[in-house]
Scaffold this motif. Structure first.
Motif, PDB file in Angstrom:
ATOM      1  N   PRO A 554       0.800  -1.236   0.000  1.00 25.15           N
ATOM      2  CA  PRO A 554       0.000   0.000   0.000  1.00 25.15           C
ATOM      3  C   PRO A 554       0.828   1.279   0.000  1.00 25.15           C
ATOM      4  N   GLN A 555       1.901   1.325   0.784  1.00 23.32           N
ATOM      5  CA  GLN A 555       2.688   2.564   0.852  1.00 23.32           C
ATOM      6  C   GLN A 555       3.386   2.847  -0.470  1.00 23.32           C
ATOM      7  N   ALA A 556       3.998   1.826  -1.054  1.00 31.89           N
ATOM      8  CA  ALA A 556       4.640   2.018  -2.354  1.00 31.89           C
ATOM      9  C   ALA A 556       3.609   2.379  -3.411  1.00 31.89           C
ATOM     10  N   MET A 557       2.428   1.790  -3.312  1.00 23.63           N
ATOM     11  CA  MET A 557       1.375   2.101  -4.276  1.00 23.63           C
ATOM     12  C   MET A 557       0.928   3.547  -4.142  1.00 23.63           C
ATOM     13  N   ASP A 558       0.786   4.033  -2.900  1.00 21.83           N
ATOM     14  CA  ASP A 558       0.385   5.430  -2.693  1.00 21.83           C
ATOM     15  C   ASP A 558       1.374   6.387  -3.356  1.00 21.83           C
ATOM     16  N   ARG A 559       2.668   6.144  -3.134  1.00 19.52           N
ATOM     17  CA  ARG A 559       3.680   7.032  -3.718  1.00 19.52           C
ATOM     18  C   ARG A 559       3.672   6.948  -5.235  1.00 19.52           C
ATOM     19  N   ALA A 560       3.609   5.732  -5.754  1.00 23.09           N
ATOM     20  CA  ALA A 560       3.666   5.564  -7.204  1.00 23.09           C
ATOM     21  C   ALA A 560       2.438   6.160  -7.882  1.00 23.09           C
ATOM     22  N   ILE A 561       1.250   5.932  -7.316  1.00 22.94           N
ATOM     23  CA  ILE A 561       0.034   6.461  -7.928  1.00 22.94           C
ATOM     24  C   ILE A 561       0.005   7.979  -7.844  1.00 22.94           C
ATOM     25  N   ALA A 562       0.501   8.544  -6.727  1.00 21.45           N
ATOM     26  CA  ALA A 562       0.541  10.005  -6.611  1.00 21.45           C
ATOM     27  C   ALA A 562       1.406  10.605  -7.716  1.00 21.45           C
ATOM     28  N   GLN A 563       2.574  10.017  -7.963  1.00 18.61           N
ATOM     29  CA  GLN A 563       3.446  10.538  -9.010  1.00 18.61           C
ATOM     30  C   GLN A 563       2.854  10.287 -10.391  1.00 18.61           C
ATOM     31  N   ALA A 564       2.206   9.135 -10.570  1.00 17.60           N
ATOM     32  CA  ALA A 564       1.589   8.846 -11.863  1.00 17.60           C
ATOM     33  C   ALA A 564       0.437   9.807 -12.154  1.00 17.60           C
ATOM     34  N   LEU A 565      -0.345  10.140 -11.119  1.00 19.21           N
ATOM     35  CA  LEU A 565      -1.430  11.105 -11.315  1.00 19.21           C
ATOM     36  C   LEU A 565      -0.877  12.481 -11.652  1.00 19.21           C
ATOM     37  N   SER A 566       0.252  12.848 -11.063  1.00 17.72           N
ATOM     38  CA  SER A 566       0.895  14.113 -11.426  1.00 17.72           C
ATOM     39  C   SER A 566       1.276  14.114 -12.904  1.00 17.72           C
ATOM     40  N   SER A 567       1.784  12.985 -13.384  1.00 13.53           N
ATOM     41  CA  SER A 567       2.128  12.885 -14.805  1.00 13.53           C
ATOM     42  C   SER A 567       0.882  13.005 -15.677  1.00 13.53           C
ATOM     43  N   LEU A 568      -0.187  12.348 -15.251  1.00 15.28           N
ATOM     44  CA  LEU A 568      -1.431  12.443 -16.017  1.00 15.28           C
ATOM     45  C   LEU A 568      -1.918  13.881 -16.077  1.00 15.28           C
ATOM     46  N   HIS A 569      -1.893  14.590 -14.948  1.00 15.76           N
ATOM     47  CA  HIS A 569      -2.379  15.973 -14.919  1.00 15.76           C
ATOM     48  C   HIS A 569      -1.442  16.908 -15.692  1.00 15.76           C
ATOM     49  N   LEU A 570      -0.147  16.633 -15.662  1.00 17.13           N
ATOM     50  CA  LEU A 570       0.773  17.438 -16.464  1.00 17.13           C
ATOM     51  C   LEU A 570       0.425  17.332 -17.942  1.00 17.13           C
ATOM     52  N   GLY A 571       0.263  16.108 -18.413  1.00 18.35           N
ATOM     53  CA  GLY A 571      -0.084  15.947 -19.821  1.00 18.35           C
ATOM     54  C   GLY A 571      -1.401  16.601 -20.179  1.00 18.35           C
ATOM     55  N   ARG A 572      -2.394  16.463 -19.296  1.00 18.80           N
ATOM     56  CA  ARG A 572      -3.697  17.072 -19.579  1.00 18.80           C
ATOM     57  C   ARG A 572      -3.597  18.600 -19.636  1.00 18.80           C
ATOM     58  N   GLU A 573      -2.789  19.182 -18.752  1.00 15.25           N
ATOM     59  CA  GLU A 573      -2.666  20.647 -18.753  1.00 15.25           C
ATOM     60  C   GLU A 573      -1.911  21.140 -19.987  1.00 15.25           C
ATOM     61  N   VAL A 574      -0.884  20.412 -20.400  1.00 18.42           N
ATOM     62  CA  VAL A 574      -0.176  20.814 -21.620  1.00 18.42           C
ATOM     63  C   VAL A 574      -1.108  20.716 -22.821  1.00 18.42           C
ATOM     64  N   LEU A 575      -1.886  19.644 -22.875  1.00 23.79           N
ATOM     65  CA  LEU A 575      -2.829  19.493 -23.992  1.00 23.79           C
ATOM     66  C   LEU A 575      -3.932  20.546 -23.917  1.00 23.79           C
ATOM     67  N   ARG A 576      -4.350  20.914 -22.703  1.00 26.60           N
ATOM     68  CA  ARG A 576      -5.346  21.982 -22.550  1.00 26.60           C
ATOM     69  C   ARG A 576      -4.780  23.307 -23.083  1.00 26.60           C
ATOM     70  N   LEU A 577      -3.529  23.585 -22.737  1.00 23.21           N
ATOM     71  CA  LEU A 577      -2.895  24.824 -23.208  1.00 23.21           C
ATOM     72  C   LEU A 577      -2.787  24.837 -24.728  1.00 23.21           C
ATOM     73  N   ARG A 578      -2.427  23.716 -25.317  1.00 23.34           N
ATOM     74  CA  ARG A 578      -2.328  23.657 -26.778  1.00 23.34           C
ATOM     75  C   ARG A 578      -3.693  23.854 -27.430  1.00 23.34           C
ATOM     76  N   ARG A 579      -4.736  23.315 -26.793  1.00 21.95           N
ATOM     77  CA  ARG A 579      -6.087  23.512 -27.338  1.00 21.95           C
ATOM     78  C   ARG A 579      -6.492  24.972 -27.270  1.00 21.95           C
ATOM     79  N   TRP A 580      -6.167  25.640 -26.164  1.00 24.28           N
ATOM     80  CA  TRP A 580      -6.475  27.067 -26.054  1.00 24.28           C
ATOM     81  C   TRP A 580      -5.718  27.877 -27.108  1.00 24.28           C
ATOM     82  N   LEU A 581      -4.485  27.457 -27.385  1.00 24.83           N
ATOM     83  CA  LEU A 581      -3.722  28.162 -28.418  1.00 24.83           C
ATOM     84  C   LEU A 581      -4.407  28.037 -29.784  1.00 24.83           C
TER      85      LEU A 581
END
Length: 668
Positions: A554-581
């Motif tokens: 569970p502890q390793a999963m919490d850390r890994a999923i937190a970082q993976a969700l950050s990666s998911l949100h980073l990609g979504r925000e970059v794609l959101r910015l490109r769409r706004w452009l």
């Protein structure tokens, strides 16, 4: 009992057709057993297709290398490696078909390796045995089992929808103004859902094989699945911005509505419950929009952060509503099929490693056979290829090989008891079938328990082959002893291969998958993917697989999923910015100021820290733009907050330590 009845029927048919090894037809039945009719049909169809391809490969290899054992061994190893690569990259029954195509060469050529002139008879006999076994099991399954996947799939979707609503009642960082995505530790419910939602596709694979109607609804089911996961991981607030916390007044009503949604879907998992849930979602969305309109923050950046947090919550609500609407369409008599393709992650590195391991393990076992000149070495090689291929994608293949050894040792003892103590006192086909059924029963029962399923499969196949219920029956102790040694050595070589040849490592697999998630997110800086939605769905599947790899930690999963969700949100925000452009008015000034930093960030995608500085520099430049219309300035502020958000996420990626687990994931 259905499996035993089908195995008896296959054995009788093989006797009537006077096949060379009639017991192989019963083995084919026992390898395809499945409590679900869709599993029987799907495995059976792809078993036949894989066997036909393997038969063709056996003809080619034996005709080209029949008199050259080392060359045949190399060709067999390469063919098995290629098929194992395909098995790793494919999914569900197609992967099973690729496995069969690989190891069928050894089974089809068994008996002909030392007598190449018998190749045609051996290969055709193997194909006939498989076909008889599959047809007999399909017939018995059609007569004595019901199609149950549709109701199970409907119940699973309803349960996941209710559970997701319950989780979202307590996970709403955009309202709470959490510092970063995934900041809250995962509780047991959310941790379970992350690993369970994509299990819908596994059940759907059984349903597609069972029913053409479910195959027609497959697109709808998969869209529902990915929408549920999007809602589960959505709603993240902008990082390091305080404006999103202004929505905290909405928190009690938000929690209450999600809790009521979960209760409604649990009490009334039908059209009425879903209609009421969709109505409550619409009301919650209207309240959220009204709160966003009425709420004002003193500083402009805080107001922009508030609006972005609201947009993400609206996206989360819309994702969940789409999931409910998908469940509703699933229950319609003839729904319009969803014309979309949900992509899944393919681990090419693991596929290559599995293929190389299969090749080297077969070469190792084959070298032992050729060096010793053992007459039964071809049986060992055939069993080794089958075991190595079947276990290549197991969570812990070395543990699976140990289970194979246990099942094989038990099969040797039971085959001796059956062949030399019981069968000599039996006369007639009915009594023979009764005796064999009694010996098959423990193995069939073991396959129903996940902990002992692999041992049960090994027991069934090894016992049936060693007992060799031929017509006429032969009681040859030396033959049984040679066969027993061949089967035990095959499983031991399998264990040795998984221990020393590119051994699987759970920590390394999780690290590689996390790195793939991270690289895919940073890759959005280099350019926009052809399909942004497909990119997100593939990332979601990777996150679900990462959770499955670490679910026992569970502890390793919490850390890994937190970082993976950050990666998911980073990609979504970059794609959101490109769409706004793309959608920005032609007379707007901010796209010109953002385009150049984006080009620099594209070149620095491999260096997140420097890319983050360019994002902050662009945000600073936007704050210096002269004031224009109110709408234009709102757009500028939103872009500024997104750039700060991207910069903070990039800094997290620069500082992130790739999570590793303490050891192998002993999942069965």
């Amino acid at each position: 009992m259905r499996s035993i009845l089908a195995a008896c029927l296959a054995l009788v048919v093989a006797y009537l057709l006077e096949l060379h090894a009639p017991y192989a037809a019963a083995s084919s039945v026992l390898l395809v057993i499945n409590p679900v009719q869709g599993g029987v049909i799907g495995k059976g169809v792809w078993r036949v297709l894989g066997t036909l391809v393997g038969m063709l490969a056996a003809f080619v290899l034996m005709s080209a290398c029949g008199q050259m054992p080392w060359l045949f061994l190399l060709g067999f190893g390469v063919w098995l490696g290629v098929c194992v690569v395909g098995m790793t990259l494919l999914r569900h029954f197609r992967a099973y078909g690729a496995t069969l195509a690989g190891y069928t060469v050894g089974l089809a050529a068994y008996g002909a390796m030392q007598h190449p002139e018998l190749t045609f008879d051996q290969v055709m006999g193997r194909g006939a045995s498989v076909l008889i076994g599959v047809v007999c099991l399909a017939l018995v399954s059609a007569l004595f089992s019901s199609r149950s996947v549709h109701s199970r799939l409907a119940a699973l979707l309803d349960r996941l929808a209710a559970a997701t609503a319950g989780v979202l009642a307590t996970h709403h960082q955009a309202i709470q103004g959490g510092a970063e995505p995934g900041a809250q530790p995962l509780d047991a419910a959310r941790r379970s859902l992350i690993t369970e939602v994509y299990g819908v596709d596994d059940l759907l694979a059984l349903g597609k094989a069972e029913s053409a109607d479910l195959a027609h609804r497959a697109g709808t089911v998969r869209h529902t699945m990915v929408s549920l996961f999007s809602a589960l991981v959505g709603g993240a607030p902008p990082m390091r911005e305080r404006g999103a916390g202004a929505l905290s007044a909405l928190q009690p009503g938000w929690e209450q509505t999600w809790r009521e949604l979960g209760q409604v879907l649990e009490r009334e998992p039908g059209p009425a419950g879903r209609a009421l849930a969709i109505l409550r979602l619409a009301e919650l969305r209207a309240r959220l929009v009204a709160a966003l309109t009425a709420t004002s923050v003193d500083d402009a950046a805080g107001q922009a952060a508030l609006m972005i947090a609201g947009d993400r919550l609206i996206e989360q609500l819309d994702d969940y509503r789409q999931a409910l609407e998908g469940i509703e369409r699933f229950h319609q008599p003839r729904p319009t099929p969803a014309r979309l393709s949900v992509p899944f992650h393919r681990d090419t590195v693991a596929a290559f490693q599995n293929g190389v391991r299969a090749l080297l393990t077969v070469l190792m076992g084959g070298a032992f056979w050729i060096a010793t000149g053992w007459t039964e070495g071809n049986m060992m090689l055939a069993g080794l290829a089958a075991a190595c291929a079947l276990l290549s994608t197991a969570p812990n293949p070395a543990l699976g090989a140990v289970e194979f050894i246990k099942g094989t040792v038990a099969a040797v003892a039971m085959a001796f008891l059956c062949t030399f103590i019981v069968l000599p006192h039996v006369s007639g086909l009915p009594l023979l079938l009764v005796i064999l059924s009694l010996f098959w029963l423990p193995g069939v029962y073991a396959t129903t328990m996940p902990r002992h399923a692999l041992a049960g499969v090994a027991y069934l196949v090894a016992f049936t082959t060693l007992a060799a219920a031929d017509n006429p029956m032969r009681y040859d102790f030396a033959l049984l002893l040679n066969g027993a040694v061949a089967w035990i050595l095959a499983t031991c070589f399998t264990l040795l291969g998984f221990r020393i040849v590119l051994p699987r490592n759970g920590a390394r697999d999780a690290t590689r998958l996390h790195q793939r998630i991270r690289n895919a997110a940073l890759g959005t800086l280099r350019g926009e993917p052809a399909d942004a939605q497909a990119w997100q769905w593939r990332q979601q599947h990777r996150i679900a697989q990462l959770g499955a790899l670490l679910r026992t930690q569970p502890q390793a999963m919490d850390r890994a999923i937190a970082q993976a969700l950050s990666s998911l949100h980073l990609g979504r925000e970059v794609l959101r910015l490109r769409r706004w452009l793309r959608e920005a008015p032609q007379d707007a000034e901010w796209p010109r100021l953002v385009a150049r930093p984006l080009r620099h960030m594209r070149q620095l995608a491999g260096d997140p820290a420097r890319a983050a500085r360019h994002a902050r520099r662009a945000a600073t430049c936007l704050t210096r733009l002269p004031a224009r219309s109110h709408a234009a300035m709102d757009d500028v502020r939103r872009v500024t907050v997104v750039l700060h958000d991207i910069a903070a996420l990039l800094e997290r990626h620069a500082d992130a330590v790739v999570p590793t687990s303490g050891g192998h994931a002993h999942a069965q």
